[in-house]
Enzyme design. Sequence first.
Site, PDB file in Angstrom:
ATOM      1  N   LYS A  47       0.949  -1.014  -0.621  1.00  0.00           N
ATOM      2  CA  LYS A  47       0.103  -0.468  -0.181  1.00  0.00           C
ATOM      3  C   LYS A  47       0.733   1.176   0.273  1.00  0.00           C
ATOM      4  CE  LYS A  47      -3.318  -2.178   3.166  1.00  0.00           C
ATOM      5  NZ  LYS A  47      -3.779  -2.768   4.556  1.00  0.00           N
ATOM      6  N   GLY A  48       2.231   1.327   0.499  1.00  0.00           N
ATOM      7  CA  GLY A  48       2.918   2.278   0.762  1.00  0.00           C
ATOM      8  C   GLY A  48       2.903   3.073  -0.727  1.00  0.00           C
ATOM      9  N   GLU A 102       8.490   3.725  -6.384  1.00  0.00           N
ATOM     10  CA  GLU A 102       8.661   2.773  -5.615  1.00  0.00           C
ATOM     11  C   GLU A 102       8.543   4.217  -3.549  1.00  0.00           C
ATOM     12  OE1 GLU A 102       8.376   0.636  -3.689  1.00  0.00           O
ATOM     13  OE2 GLU A 102       9.922  -1.078  -3.748  1.00  0.00           O
ATOM     14  N   ASP A 103       7.636   4.292  -2.684  1.00  0.00           N
ATOM     15  CA  ASP A 103       7.680   5.409  -1.614  1.00  0.00           C
ATOM     16  C   ASP A 103       9.303   5.281  -1.430  1.00  0.00           C
ATOM     17  OD1 ASP A 103       7.692   2.277  -0.620  1.00  0.00           O
ATOM     18  OD2 ASP A 103       6.391   3.393   0.664  1.00  0.00           O
ATOM     19  N   ASP A 106      15.674   0.642   0.777  1.00  0.00           N
ATOM     20  CA  ASP A 106      16.120   0.815   1.686  1.00  0.00           C
ATOM     21  C   ASP A 106      17.498   0.229   1.748  1.00  0.00           C
ATOM     22  OD1 ASP A 106      17.114   0.950   5.178  1.00  0.00           O
ATOM     23  OD2 ASP A 106      15.947  -0.905   5.237  1.00  0.00           O
ATOM     24  N   LYS A 134      17.363   5.246   1.429  1.00  0.00           N
ATOM     25  CA  LYS A 134      17.887   5.903   1.843  1.00  0.00           C
ATOM     26  C   LYS A 134      19.604   5.185   1.924  1.00  0.00           C
ATOM     27  CE  LYS A 134      14.602   4.701   5.452  1.00  0.00           C
ATOM     28  NZ  LYS A 134      14.568   3.671   6.465  1.00  0.00           N
ATOM     29  N   VAL A 156      11.071   6.004   8.739  1.00  0.00           N
ATOM     30  CA  VAL A 156      10.339   6.955   8.591  1.00  0.00           C
ATOM     31  C   VAL A 156       8.942   6.603   8.534  1.00  0.00           C
ATOM     32  CG1 VAL A 156      12.059   9.367   7.768  1.00  0.00           C
ATOM     33  CG2 VAL A 156      10.747   7.571   6.379  1.00  0.00           C
ATOM     34  N   ASP A 162       3.550   3.586   7.073  1.00  0.00           N
ATOM     35  CA  ASP A 162       3.304   3.287   7.921  1.00  0.00           C
ATOM     36  C   ASP A 162       4.150   2.564   9.382  1.00  0.00           C
ATOM     37  OD1 ASP A 162       3.521   0.709   6.865  1.00  0.00           O
ATOM     38  OD2 ASP A 162       2.629  -0.466   7.932  1.00  0.00           O
ATOM     39  N   ARG A 168       0.008   6.100   7.520  1.00  0.00           N
ATOM     40  CA  ARG A 168      -0.051   6.680   6.169  1.00  0.00           C
ATOM     41  C   ARG A 168      -0.321   7.667   5.678  1.00  0.00           C
ATOM     42  NH1 ARG A 168       1.528   1.473   3.900  1.00  0.00           N
ATOM     43  NH2 ARG A 168       0.397  -0.494   5.307  1.00  0.00           N
TER      44      ARG A 168
HETATM   45  P1  5GP Z   1      14.540  -2.931   1.111  1.00  0.00           P
HETATM   46  O1  5GP Z   1      14.676  -4.734   0.780  1.00  0.00           O
HETATM   47  O2  5GP Z   1      15.348  -1.807   0.255  1.00  0.00           O
HETATM   48  O3  5GP Z   1      15.719  -3.331   2.253  1.00  0.00           O
HETATM   49  O4  5GP Z   1      13.238  -2.517   2.105  1.00  0.00           O
HETATM   50  C1  5GP Z   1      11.859  -2.034   1.413  1.00  0.00           C
HETATM   51  C2  5GP Z   1      11.194  -1.823   1.811  1.00  0.00           C
HETATM   52  O5  5GP Z   1      10.863  -1.529   3.811  1.00  0.00           O
HETATM   53  C3  5GP Z   1       9.877  -0.156   2.102  1.00  0.00           C
HETATM   54  O6  5GP Z   1       9.371  -0.426   0.780  1.00  0.00           O
HETATM   55  C4  5GP Z   1       9.493  -0.361   3.276  1.00  0.00           C
HETATM   56  O7  5GP Z   1       7.843  -0.895   2.814  1.00  0.00           O
HETATM   57  C5  5GP Z   1      10.453  -1.287   4.522  1.00  0.00           C
HETATM   58  N1  5GP Z   1      11.254   0.296   4.935  1.00  0.00           N
HETATM   59  C6  5GP Z   1      12.249   0.790   4.597  1.00  0.00           C
HETATM   60  N2  5GP Z   1      12.232   1.810   5.113  1.00  0.00           N
HETATM   61  C7  5GP Z   1      11.506   2.230   6.424  1.00  0.00           C
HETATM   62  C8  5GP Z   1      11.538   2.737   6.761  1.00  0.00           C
HETATM   63  O8  5GP Z   1      11.917   4.038   7.265  1.00  0.00           O
HETATM   64  N3  5GP Z   1       9.683   3.242   6.984  1.00  0.00           N
HETATM   65  C9  5GP Z   1       8.550   2.511   6.991  1.00  0.00           C
HETATM   66  N4  5GP Z   1       7.564   2.649   6.940  1.00  0.00           N
HETATM   67  N5  5GP Z   1       9.035   1.619   6.249  1.00  0.00           N
HETATM   68  C10 5GP Z   1      10.566   1.299   5.560  1.00  0.00           C
END
Ligand code: 5GP
Length: 182
Positions: A47-48, A102-103, A106, A134, A156, A162, A168
Site C-alpha cells: 500500500k505504501g 516506489e515509496d 532501504d 536511504k 520514517v 506506515d 500512512r
Molecule cells: P528494502 O528491501 O529496500 O530493504 O526494504 C524496502 C521496504 O522496507 C520498503 O518498501 C518499506 O516497506 C520498508 N521500509 C524501509 N525503510 C522504511 C522506513 O523508514 N519506514 C517504513 N515505514 N518502512 C520502511
Amino acid sequence: MERVLTPEDVAEVLVPRNVLQARVRELGARISSDYEGREPVLVTVLKGGLFFMADLCRAVDIDCTLDFMAVSGYGPASFGGVVRITKDLDEDITGRNVIVVEDIIDTGLTLNYLLGVLRAHGPASLEVCVLLDKDVRRIVDLPIAYRGFSITDRYVVGYGLDHRQYLRNLPYVAVLKEEAVR
Ligand code: 5GP
C-alpha cells in the site's frame, strides 16, 4: 493491545508537505519530457506507494497507464528481498515502457527482486522512480532514474509509509518519537 498512533507521536517532520509536493511535480515534469510519445505504465506496490503514485501520475501530463502489485513478507526482514506476490499486474507489460514507482528504498533487496520479476515479462524499458532513498543502507546496486530525496538512515512514516499500519495518511514524511516505535 497496542495503541493507535496519531500525529501526536511525531517527533520531527523530515519532509514537509509543500517540499514533497514541489519535488513530486518536478519528477512528473521530467518523466513527461523523457517519455513523450512512449506511453509509460507506472507500476507501484501497495500500500505504501499509493500516495506517491496518486500525486506523481497527476503531475505527469503525457498519456500513461497505471498498474498495481501487492506483496507479502515485504520489508527489510524478508530474506534476500524475496517476497510473495499476492496481487499481480493486471496488464501485460511485454514491450511496454515500465516505471516502478516506489515509496522508499532501504537495502534495495526487495526492489531488486521485484525488478527481476518484472524484467522476466520483457518490457521495452524498465526504470525506477523512488521518493525516498536511504542510499547509505544499500546492499545491492540499483539503477535509479528518478529520485525524490536522499535521506539518512532513519525510520520514517507518512505519505504512504506506515508504522503498524498507522500514519500512512500523514501528508508529510516524519520521524516518530522513540516511545512510539518501541
Ligand atoms: P528494502 O528491501 O529496500 O530493504 O526494504 C524496502 C521496504 O522496507 C520498503 O518498501 C518499506 O516497506 C520498508 N521500509 C524501509 N525503510 C522504511 C522506513 O523508514 N519506514 C517504513 N515505514 N518502512 C520502511
